[in-house]
Design a protein around this motif. Sequence first.
Motif, PDB file in Angstrom:
ATOM      1  N   ARG A 158      -5.167   4.273 -15.704  1.00 38.56           N
ATOM      2  CA  ARG A 158      -4.117   3.599 -14.916  1.00 38.56           C
ATOM      3  C   ARG A 158      -4.524   3.484 -13.454  1.00 38.56           C
ATOM      4  O   ARG A 158      -4.275   2.467 -12.809  1.00 38.56           O
ATOM      5  CB  ARG A 158      -2.803   4.369 -15.062  1.00 38.56           C
ATOM      6  CG  ARG A 158      -1.573   3.567 -14.641  1.00 38.56           C
ATOM      7  CD  ARG A 158      -0.308   4.313 -15.007  1.00 38.56           C
ATOM      8  NE  ARG A 158      -0.229   5.581 -14.306  1.00 38.56           N
ATOM      9  CZ  ARG A 158       0.171   5.703 -13.032  1.00 38.56           C
ATOM     10  NH1 ARG A 158       0.508   4.626 -12.351  1.00 38.56           N
ATOM     11  NH2 ARG A 158       0.233   6.886 -12.470  1.00 38.56           N
ATOM     12  N   ARG A 159      -5.197   4.525 -12.923  1.00 42.27           N
ATOM     13  CA  ARG A 159      -5.657   4.456 -11.537  1.00 42.27           C
ATOM     14  C   ARG A 159      -6.722   3.367 -11.366  1.00 42.27           C
ATOM     15  O   ARG A 159      -6.770   2.692 -10.327  1.00 42.27           O
ATOM     16  CB  ARG A 159      -6.209   5.814 -11.100  1.00 42.27           C
ATOM     17  CG  ARG A 159      -5.121   6.866 -10.912  1.00 42.27           C
ATOM     18  CD  ARG A 159      -5.645   8.060 -10.135  1.00 42.27           C
ATOM     19  NE  ARG A 159      -6.754   8.724 -10.809  1.00 42.27           N
ATOM     20  CZ  ARG A 159      -6.608   9.704 -11.690  1.00 42.27           C
ATOM     21  NH1 ARG A 159      -5.389  10.134 -12.017  1.00 42.27           N
ATOM     22  NH2 ARG A 159      -7.662  10.274 -12.244  1.00 42.27           N
ATOM     23  N   GLU A 162      -4.925   0.186 -10.896  1.00 42.89           N
ATOM     24  CA  GLU A 162      -4.375   0.067  -9.537  1.00 42.89           C
ATOM     25  C   GLU A 162      -5.457  -0.348  -8.547  1.00 42.89           C
ATOM     26  O   GLU A 162      -5.213  -1.150  -7.639  1.00 42.89           O
ATOM     27  CB  GLU A 162      -3.733   1.388  -9.131  1.00 42.89           C
ATOM     28  CG  GLU A 162      -2.463   1.703  -9.929  1.00 42.89           C
ATOM     29  CD  GLU A 162      -1.927   3.094  -9.672  1.00 42.89           C
ATOM     30  OE1 GLU A 162      -2.671   3.920  -9.092  1.00 42.89           O
ATOM     31  OE2 GLU A 162      -0.772   3.369 -10.060  1.00 42.89           O
ATOM     32  N   SER A 163      -6.664   0.185  -8.709  1.00 43.91           N
ATOM     33  CA  SER A 163      -7.770  -0.201  -7.836  1.00 43.91           C
ATOM     34  C   SER A 163      -8.141  -1.666  -8.036  1.00 43.91           C
ATOM     35  O   SER A 163      -8.410  -2.397  -7.066  1.00 43.91           O
ATOM     36  CB  SER A 163      -8.983   0.685  -8.103  1.00 43.91           C
ATOM     37  OG  SER A 163      -8.702   2.036  -7.771  1.00 43.91           O
ATOM     38  N   MET A 165      -6.118  -4.007  -9.012  1.00 40.47           N
ATOM     39  CA  MET A 165      -5.057  -4.800  -8.394  1.00 40.47           C
ATOM     40  C   MET A 165      -5.254  -4.903  -6.884  1.00 40.47           C
ATOM     41  O   MET A 165      -5.042  -5.963  -6.282  1.00 40.47           O
ATOM     42  CB  MET A 165      -3.688  -4.196  -8.718  1.00 40.47           C
ATOM     43  CG  MET A 165      -3.177  -4.519 -10.106  1.00 40.47           C
ATOM     44  SD  MET A 165      -1.450  -3.997 -10.366  1.00 40.47           S
ATOM     45  CE  MET A 165      -1.686  -2.263 -10.776  1.00 40.47           C
ATOM     46  N   ALA A 166      -5.649  -3.795  -6.261  1.00 44.47           N
ATOM     47  CA  ALA A 166      -5.887  -3.805  -4.818  1.00 44.47           C
ATOM     48  C   ALA A 166      -7.015  -4.766  -4.465  1.00 44.47           C
ATOM     49  O   ALA A 166      -6.932  -5.513  -3.477  1.00 44.47           O
ATOM     50  CB  ALA A 166      -6.209  -2.392  -4.338  1.00 44.47           C
ATOM     51  N   TYR A 198       0.605   3.059 -19.051  1.00 42.74           N
ATOM     52  CA  TYR A 198      -0.625   2.262 -18.976  1.00 42.74           C
ATOM     53  C   TYR A 198      -0.331   0.813 -19.374  1.00 42.74           C
ATOM     54  O   TYR A 198      -0.802  -0.123 -18.709  1.00 42.74           O
ATOM     55  CB  TYR A 198      -1.704   2.848 -19.878  1.00 42.74           C
ATOM     56  CG  TYR A 198      -3.010   2.095 -19.764  1.00 42.74           C
ATOM     57  CD1 TYR A 198      -3.950   2.454 -18.805  1.00 42.74           C
ATOM     58  CD2 TYR A 198      -3.292   1.001 -20.591  1.00 42.74           C
ATOM     59  CE1 TYR A 198      -5.142   1.740 -18.671  1.00 42.74           C
ATOM     60  CE2 TYR A 198      -4.469   0.283 -20.461  1.00 42.74           C
ATOM     61  CZ  TYR A 198      -5.387   0.658 -19.496  1.00 42.74           C
ATOM     62  OH  TYR A 198      -6.551  -0.067 -19.357  1.00 42.74           O
ATOM     63  N   THR A 201       1.406  -0.954 -16.568  1.00 40.65           N
ATOM     64  CA  THR A 201       0.500  -1.209 -15.448  1.00 40.65           C
ATOM     65  C   THR A 201      -0.471  -2.333 -15.787  1.00 40.65           C
ATOM     66  O   THR A 201      -0.805  -3.161 -14.930  1.00 40.65           O
ATOM     67  CB  THR A 201      -0.271   0.068 -15.067  1.00 40.65           C
ATOM     68  OG1 THR A 201       0.654   1.129 -14.826  1.00 40.65           O
ATOM     69  CG2 THR A 201      -1.090  -0.152 -13.806  1.00 40.65           C
ATOM     70  N   GLU A 204       1.310  -5.583 -15.341  1.00 38.55           N
ATOM     71  CA  GLU A 204       1.452  -5.879 -13.913  1.00 38.55           C
ATOM     72  C   GLU A 204       0.121  -6.323 -13.321  1.00 38.55           C
ATOM     73  O   GLU A 204       0.079  -7.242 -12.485  1.00 38.55           O
ATOM     74  CB  GLU A 204       1.966  -4.646 -13.178  1.00 38.55           C
ATOM     75  CG  GLU A 204       2.172  -4.845 -11.676  1.00 38.55           C
ATOM     76  CD  GLU A 204       3.177  -5.929 -11.346  1.00 38.55           C
ATOM     77  OE1 GLU A 204       3.092  -6.476 -10.226  1.00 38.55           O
ATOM     78  OE2 GLU A 204       4.059  -6.221 -12.178  1.00 38.55           O
ATOM     79  N   ALA A 205      -0.970  -5.705 -13.746  1.00 36.04           N
ATOM     80  CA  ALA A 205      -2.291  -6.089 -13.246  1.00 36.04           C
ATOM     81  C   ALA A 205      -2.597  -7.545 -13.580  1.00 36.04           C
ATOM     82  O   ALA A 205      -3.119  -8.291 -12.738  1.00 36.04           O
ATOM     83  CB  ALA A 205      -3.359  -5.164 -13.834  1.00 36.04           C
ATOM     84  N   GLN A 208      -0.849  -9.833 -11.322  1.00 35.48           N
ATOM     85  CA  GLN A 208      -1.387  -9.828  -9.972  1.00 35.48           C
ATOM     86  C   GLN A 208      -2.812 -10.362  -9.889  1.00 35.48           C
ATOM     87  O   GLN A 208      -3.475 -10.215  -8.864  1.00 35.48           O
ATOM     88  CB  GLN A 208      -1.306  -8.423  -9.382  1.00 35.48           C
ATOM     89  CG  GLN A 208       0.122  -7.941  -9.174  1.00 35.48           C
ATOM     90  CD  GLN A 208       0.200  -6.706  -8.302  1.00 35.48           C
ATOM     91  OE1 GLN A 208      -0.680  -6.429  -7.503  1.00 35.48           O
ATOM     92  NE2 GLN A 208       1.280  -5.955  -8.446  1.00 35.48           N
TER      93      GLN A 208
END
Length: 238
Positions: A158-159, A162-163, A165-166, A198, A201, A204-205, A208
Amino acid sequence: MRLPALTEGVLLRRYKRFLADIRLSDGREVVAHCPNTGSMRAVNIPGCRVWVSHSSAPHRKLSWTWELIELPDGAMASVHTGRTNAVIEQAFIRQHLPSFEGYQTQRREVRVAGARLDFCLQEHIDQLPAAFVEVKQVTLHEGSGLGCFPDAVSERGRRHLESLMALSAEGWRAVLLFCVAHTGIERVAPARHIDPRYAETLAEARRQGVEVLAVGCDITPGEIGVKRMLPIVMDEHP
């Protein structure tokens, strides 16, 4: 990717996460390293035919490593997660992945956006990065050709999302690539029944701008290689 010389055997049991008892074809029973941190649901089946590699390196505590398994339905799967990035890297170099044609250079294990991602791809060595790619191995077959990821709750996975997505928000090409190391899997879905966070996320990824792709592999005791792109099915459940 060519595999090292493998020895055939039968899986007796996997235990303590990183150990597997295997009876070799000559009757010897050995303890092999199991290079897989996941639950290995669907590929940890005692009695199945397996293949192991051998190393005589003096620093090794265990000289045998579990590599492949043939499942009851005849499908082949790679349990060695450490092989996955090498398979994908070779596919990049040989231009075997249509979504990544044109990239000439690749760096592995790149620290960016608060994480260590598997690949940074560039069109030329002196140009800015063109894509960041995180690779995940898929072996969880839930029947009827449906593969799911992860096979256990994965905060690390999951992290990584997030990376990605950033990076996408900053304008980079950010890609999650599922490498399907199970010949019975024909499509890939998030394992909402195992790790709903997960799955949320991942959805959402995609919204995005993170690309989510999957590639299937041919697997034999001699080699592993990418075969074809597979569909992602976000809303299918076992």
